[in-house]
Structure formats: C-alpha cells, structure tokens
Design a protein around this motif. Structure first.
Motif, PDB file in Angstrom:
ATOM      1  N   LEU A  62       0.911  -1.267   0.020  1.00  0.00           N
ATOM      2  CA  LEU A  62      -0.245   0.109  -0.039  1.00  0.00           C
ATOM      3  C   LEU A  62       0.827   1.229   0.132  1.00  0.00           C
ATOM      4  O   LEU A  62       2.076   1.225   0.602  1.00  0.00           O
ATOM      5  CB  LEU A  62      -0.609   0.206   1.301  1.00  0.00           C
ATOM      6  CG  LEU A  62      -1.970  -0.594   1.257  1.00  0.00           C
ATOM      7  CD1 LEU A  62      -2.701  -0.579   2.975  1.00  0.00           C
ATOM      8  CD2 LEU A  62      -2.947  -0.759   0.403  1.00  0.00           C
ATOM      9  N   LYS A  63       0.415   2.210  -0.867  1.00  0.00           N
ATOM     10  CA  LYS A  63       1.013   3.602  -0.408  1.00  0.00           C
ATOM     11  C   LYS A  63       0.620   3.954   0.740  1.00  0.00           C
ATOM     12  O   LYS A  63      -0.457   4.343   0.983  1.00  0.00           O
ATOM     13  CB  LYS A  63       0.808   4.550  -1.571  1.00  0.00           C
ATOM     14  CG  LYS A  63       1.095   4.147  -2.978  1.00  0.00           C
ATOM     15  CD  LYS A  63       0.489   5.144  -3.823  1.00  0.00           C
ATOM     16  CE  LYS A  63       0.140   4.239  -5.292  1.00  0.00           C
ATOM     17  NZ  LYS A  63      -0.716   5.030  -6.079  1.00  0.00           N
ATOM     18  N   THR A  64       1.619   3.916   1.730  1.00  0.00           N
ATOM     19  CA  THR A  64       0.939   4.571   3.120  1.00  0.00           C
ATOM     20  C   THR A  64       1.049   5.905   3.289  1.00  0.00           C
ATOM     21  O   THR A  64       0.433   6.433   4.194  1.00  0.00           O
ATOM     22  CB  THR A  64       1.891   3.644   4.165  1.00  0.00           C
ATOM     23  OG1 THR A  64       3.385   3.951   4.029  1.00  0.00           O
ATOM     24  CG2 THR A  64       1.452   2.251   4.355  1.00  0.00           C
ATOM     25  N   HIS A  65       1.659   6.903   2.237  1.00  0.00           N
ATOM     26  CA  HIS A  65       1.874   8.096   2.371  1.00  0.00           C
ATOM     27  C   HIS A  65       1.396   8.520   1.182  1.00  0.00           C
ATOM     28  O   HIS A  65       1.518   8.088   0.072  1.00  0.00           O
ATOM     29  CB  HIS A  65       3.080   8.564   2.820  1.00  0.00           C
ATOM     30  CG  HIS A  65       3.577   7.850   4.173  1.00  0.00           C
ATOM     31  ND1 HIS A  65       4.582   6.969   4.030  1.00  0.00           N
ATOM     32  CD2 HIS A  65       3.164   8.111   5.418  1.00  0.00           C
ATOM     33  CE1 HIS A  65       4.900   6.509   5.300  1.00  0.00           C
ATOM     34  NE2 HIS A  65       4.005   7.264   6.231  1.00  0.00           N
TER      35      HIS A  65
ATOM     36  N   ASP B 242       5.200   9.046  -1.923  1.00  0.00           N
ATOM     37  CA  ASP B 242       5.862   7.730  -1.537  1.00  0.00           C
ATOM     38  C   ASP B 242       6.988   8.026  -0.728  1.00  0.00           C
ATOM     39  O   ASP B 242       7.515   7.327   0.157  1.00  0.00           O
ATOM     40  CB  ASP B 242       6.169   6.966  -2.665  1.00  0.00           C
ATOM     41  CG  ASP B 242       5.381   5.776  -2.489  1.00  0.00           C
ATOM     42  OD1 ASP B 242       5.400   5.078  -3.732  1.00  0.00           O
ATOM     43  OD2 ASP B 242       4.825   5.609  -1.564  1.00  0.00           O
TER      44      ASP B 242
END
Lengths: 338, 284
Positions: free
Chosen positions: B269-272, B275
């Motif tokens: 997942l793109k957590t932010h 990136d």
C-alpha cells in the motif's frame, strides 16, 4: 476427593489427544508444547493419551511434538469419538496413573468430554483457559475468561487431582516437529467390560467448507445496524473485496437480513481472531464483543464516542459509519498498487 | 405424559454490566438479572416439545431469592412448575458442586423425569460444564449443543454441530440434552401470562435440607476449585481517538496504521500521500 499423592515420584502432566480434524485442529500439539514448558517446574513428565482406531500416525506426531510417553488405547470400538466410553477409559487410566495435571483442548468435543471426566473423578475443571502457569507452591494456575472476555479469573485446584483444564485453541505455540524425538508408547488394552455408549452416532458429515472462513480471515469487517440500511451495508462487501477481507455482522443485522446468518459474529455465532478488525456502526453489546476480543488491532467507527465498542477499540473513529466507509473505500482505491 | 425438566440460571444483564473501575470487578449486586440466553433456548425447546407431544415442564434454578423472577418468566413462557434452590450454604459453588446440588434436587423433586434440557452455556461464567456434569451425576445419556431435537417413542434424536461436523445422535430416555442458541427462537412471555405467573404461579422454594444435601457437600467450601483473583483485561489499553472530516480521518488511518493494514492485506500500500515522504509516527 482424590488427595494429592506426595510420595508419587512418577509425576506427570497429561494431554488429551484430540486428533479429529487434524491438521486444522492443532490444540493437542499446542498443549504438549506448554506442558513441556511447565513440567520441569514440578519435576513431571509429559504424556499424551489417545483413544481411537489405527492412530499410529498421531502417536508419532505427538512424540515429535513433545510427548515423552503416549498411552494409547487402539480398538475398533473407538473408531468414532464417544463421550461416555472416553470418560470411562479416562477415569480408569487417571485413577491408575494419577497424573498431577490433565489438559484438554477446548474443542466442542473437549468441552463436552472434559466435564464428564472431571465429574467422574470428582475434581475441578476450569473451562476454556487462555493461560496456564505453575505458581510458587507448584499448583497449576488456570487463567480463564468470563463475561465474554470482559473479566479474567485465575483459578487453582488446591487439593483435588488431577488439576484439569480445557484450553482454548491457539493459546500456545506448538513446538517444531522433531523427527529425532523418542518416546515411550504404552498400549492399554480395551477393557471389554465397558458398556456401549448410550448415545448413538447415527450420522456425521463434515460441514461444507466456505471459500474463506471468517474465523481464519486476517481482516474482518464487522457491520452493525449503525450502517443505516441494507444498501449502505453493501459497501462493506466492496471494502472487503478491496482488502481481501471477510464481512461479519451483528445479530440485529442478521435479523434484518442485511447479511447471511453464517456471518454472525458473536457468542452464538463465529469467534474471530484477525490481525485487523474493522467495526462499523456496532454499539458493542457484550454478546458481540466477546467474539472479537482476540483481534490484534480493532478499528471502530461509530457516531457515538461513548459506545462500548469505542472503549475496547485500539483506534476509535468518531464518524457516521456509512460515510466513513465510503471515504475509506476511496482512500483504499488510491493507495492499492496494482 | 412426558416429564421434562429445564435447568435455568439467572445471569446479570450483560449489556449493562456495572464495573467497579477501582477494583476492576463486577458489581454483581447492582446488575439486573435476566434468564441466561441459552437457558431460554432450552426452555423454548421444551415448550415446543410440549405443544407437539404433550408434556409437563418443571423448571429448576439455583440462585439467590431474586432468581424466582426467571422461574416466573419461565412459567409465563409455558412451564408448569418452578423449583428454586436458594440457600447461603449453596453459594459460591463451582461446576462440580453445582451439578451435584442440581442432581440432588432432581432426584428429590422430579425423580421420574424423561428428559432434562439445559442451556449449552451461560453468559456469565461460560463453562458449559454443568449440563454434562448433571448427566454424569444422574448416570444418564447426554448430548451437548443440540440445534434440533425430536422425540419418537422413547428415543430422543438430536442434531448438532460439533467441531466442523454435522452430527445426528440418538439416545433413549431418560436423557439430558444441552441446547445451543441456534435452532430455537425463544418466544416472548405475554403480559397476561406474566401477570398470571407472578400472581399464582406454582413455585417451590427449597433449601439445602429440603433436598437432602449433606453438610459440607455444597457451596464454595466443598468446591475443588478456588478463584485466586479476577481482573479486567482491557484496562491499560492504548486508545487512539480520531475526530473530524471522514476523508481526512481515512488518510490519517493509512498514515498511522498503513503498515499493519498492508501486512494483513498482504498487499503493498502507498502508506503516504507522497511515496518518498518519511513519517516517524508509529502504531501506538
């Protein structure tokens, strides 16, 4: 009551060999592992006891997982589990060998069989333990939940023997399989005087498996009436599809037919233990929360910050459940890398 | 006519359990009582048997004097007679001793029973042990977790789920069956029924002497198990509270818990939002 036999230098901890449903059901191996950790503290050996027909593979398995002795009664009459016969066999063996501790996996069968064995032996039994330890006086401390996991009690059996407990599957890790391990196998002849079980098993079939069982899911999304409507509840299935999760429901939701009965999460339904549990519009009645306590991370969404579910959650999100679900789905779509 | 005996227990109304925050214990005396849900299902099963085959139903409970209420509710649901065992000498019994006490009462009060029904489990102590132990004490056939129950002649047929198996069991009466909360939907007691039950219901109140309990064989003293202590497991849990606009909170959730979500999803997942942006905040 059976008194402690202090002069017994063959002290032992027994584990009931519950092999039905093996490989899925691994509680016997888990109990063998815990018994091996506890045994040195009371100078005891760890024994498995197994009743069945053609059970050699389980004997090998139990020795490979920590049993030092296996008592085995192998007979065609023991082809299927039978509570009365197992109780009688157990009672006779226990009276003969006098184990200090007798542990049984808290499977459905274990929880039907253990109380009868304890009653026959006139000893105490603690149900569905989530912890076992030995205290400074060498007694087994049995940690058991009550009130749906909202209270935990620590229980001992000071005098009666054996100290008996059923133990919730998944409580203890099993030992690695050791091919080199050796153990003693003691064959117990089937006593022909044991009367036939008064309960006859006339039919038995394996339940049809679901594709993914909600009990095994790593993410569970539980929805309550706070989702607002059947149509809005459907968003949870979309979110589940994106996350590879399973959807669970509370009793009011099942009664309103927003979800199938087999998705009921609660005391009367499924117990879940996912890594992450989402809870949308659930107030947190104890019958429901009892079944989600084992989740590693609980993320609860509710309009009411004082709802019971919000207190037990790791993350409490104060919002309309349906609106937040929509926002979460949008955010998920943005973030999932294909 | 079939003689049925249903064991019921009064339990605290669990949705509104009053906790003593200081000691972490349950203020049981403050909790309102109700009939244990599984016991209600057992009673419903008995009432259905009564309407199908004809039966006389005795309901039996052990508890404080206030437990008489659940017996009266049971009469309003269709039971014919109630027996309450109440005596300080019976208090604090564990399952071994509870089952002994109930079995003694059954021998004394209803020795010619055909079928005993119990709830599979109580909502307070959740042991599921007392039913099977009564069967053992009375030396009769017993089966747990029945979803459906049928009677033909002297044979009881039970359908149940047990460890991923669907099982059909048969046994001859006298027998004991514990009822799961799946197959029966308990009826509501009607108001006139309740009124009648409270005004002229047949309830016997008995103490230890009346059922022939020997001194030292009842209550906490005779029980082989001892409770060392009781505590609440949730105390001390860290609790993150998010408030505000839904889209912003959804973002925050991924920023703070994205690692655990992507781990559980087994997806990257793109957590932010960006990136390469590194955030020091962690899970707790």
């Amino acid at each position: 009551m059976t008194k402690v036999t202090m002069n017994n230098d063959n002290r032992s901890i027994w584990v009931f060999g519950d092999y039905r449903n093996y490989f899925q059901n691994r509680v016997t191996l888990q109990l063998l592992a815990r018994a091996r950790e506890l045994a040195p503290r009371i100078g005891a050996a760890v024994c498995a006891v197994i009743f069945g027909n053609h059970v050699d593979e389980y004997i090998r398995e139990y020795i490979a997982h920590g049993a030092q002795t296996v008592y085995v009664c192998d007979h065609p009459r023991l082809k299927t589990y039978a509570v009365e016969t197992f109780t009688t066999l157990t009672a006779r063996l226990v009276m003969r060998y006098e184990p200090e501790i007798f542990l049984i996996g808290a499977t459905d069968f274990g929880r039907e069989f253990a109380p009868r064995a304890a009653k026959r032996l006139k000893t105490g039994l603690t149900a569905d333990c989530v912890g076992l330890d030995i205290n400074e006086t060498g007694l087994l401390v049995q940690t058991a939940p009550s009130f749906g996991g909202n209270l935990i009690a620590r229980i001992i059996t000071p005098e009666a023997r054996p100290q008996m407990a059923t133990v919730r599957p998944g409580t203890f890790p099993e030992r690695p399989h050791d091919d080199q391990a050796t153990g003693q196998v003691i064959a117990i002849p089937f006593p022909e005087d044991i009367p036939c079980d008064r309960v006859r098993l006339v039919h038995s079939e394996r339940k049809p498996p679901r594709e993914q069982r909600i009990e095994d899911a790593r993410i569970v999304i539980c929805g309550g009436r706070g989702m607002g409507s059947r149509t809005k509840f459907k968003k949870l299935f979309e979110m589940a599809r994106l996350m590879g999760a399973e959807v669970g429901a509370t009793r009011p939701v099942v009664y309103s037919r927003w979800a199938e009965h087999d998705s009921l999460v609660g005391q009367a339904g499924k117990h879940v233990h996912p890594q992450v549990l989402f809870s949308f519009g659930v107030s947190g009645a104890i019958q429901h929360t009892a079944a989600i306590h084992d989740a590693d991370l609980i993320i609860a969404v509710n309009k009411n910050p004082h709802a019971a579910i919000m207190k037990m959650a790791d993350v409490a999100i104060v919002a309309d459940a349906s609106q937040f679900c929509s926002a979460l789905i949008r955010e998920l779509r943005k973030r999932i890398r294909e | 006519m079939l003689k049925l005996l249903v064991c019921i227990k009064q339990v605290p109304m669990v949705t509104e359990l009053p906790w003593d925050a200081a000691t972490g214990s349950l203020k049981r005396y403050m909790a309102e009582g109700m009939m244990n849900p599984a016991c209600k299902h057992a009673l419903e099963a008995a009432v259905q048997i009564k309407s199908l085959y004809g039966a006389h139903i005795t309901v039996l409970s052990m508890g404080p004097p206030a437990a008489e209420e659940v017996l009266r509710e049971a009469l309003a649901m269709g039971a014919d007679r109630g027996v309450l065992l109440t005596d300080p000498r019976m208090a604090g019994a564990d399952t071994l001793i509870t089952s002994h006490t109930l079995a003694m009462a059954i021998r004394k009060q209803c020795p010619d029973f055909d079928l005993i029904l119990c709830g599979s489990c109580t909502s307070d102590s959740e042991t599921a042990q007392v039913g099977p132990q009564i069967a053992e004490a009375l030396d009769i056939a017993g089966a747990a977790y029945a979803a459906h129950i049928a009677i033909e002649g002297r044979t009881v047929q039970v359908q149940r789920e047990c460890d991923d198996f669907l099982e059909t069991l048969e046994m001859e009466m006298p027998a004991l069956v514990t009822i799961a909360t799946t197959g029966h939907h308990p009826r509501y007691a009607s108001l006139p029924g309740l009124q009648n039950a409270f005004e002229c219901g047949d309830i016997a109140v008995l103490d230890a002497d009346a059922i022939g309990l020997e001194p030292g064989t009842s209550g906490m003293k005779a029980s082989p198990t001892r409770i060392l202590d009781v505590y609440t497991p949730t105390a001390g849990k860290t609790n993150v509270i998010l408030k505000g606009a839904a889209p912003k909170m959804a973002q925050t959730l991924f920023e703070r818990f994205g690692d655990r979500l992507s781990g559980a999803m087994a997806k990257d997942l793109k957590t932010h939002e960006h990136d390469d942006f590194h955030d020091e905040s962690d899970d707790e």
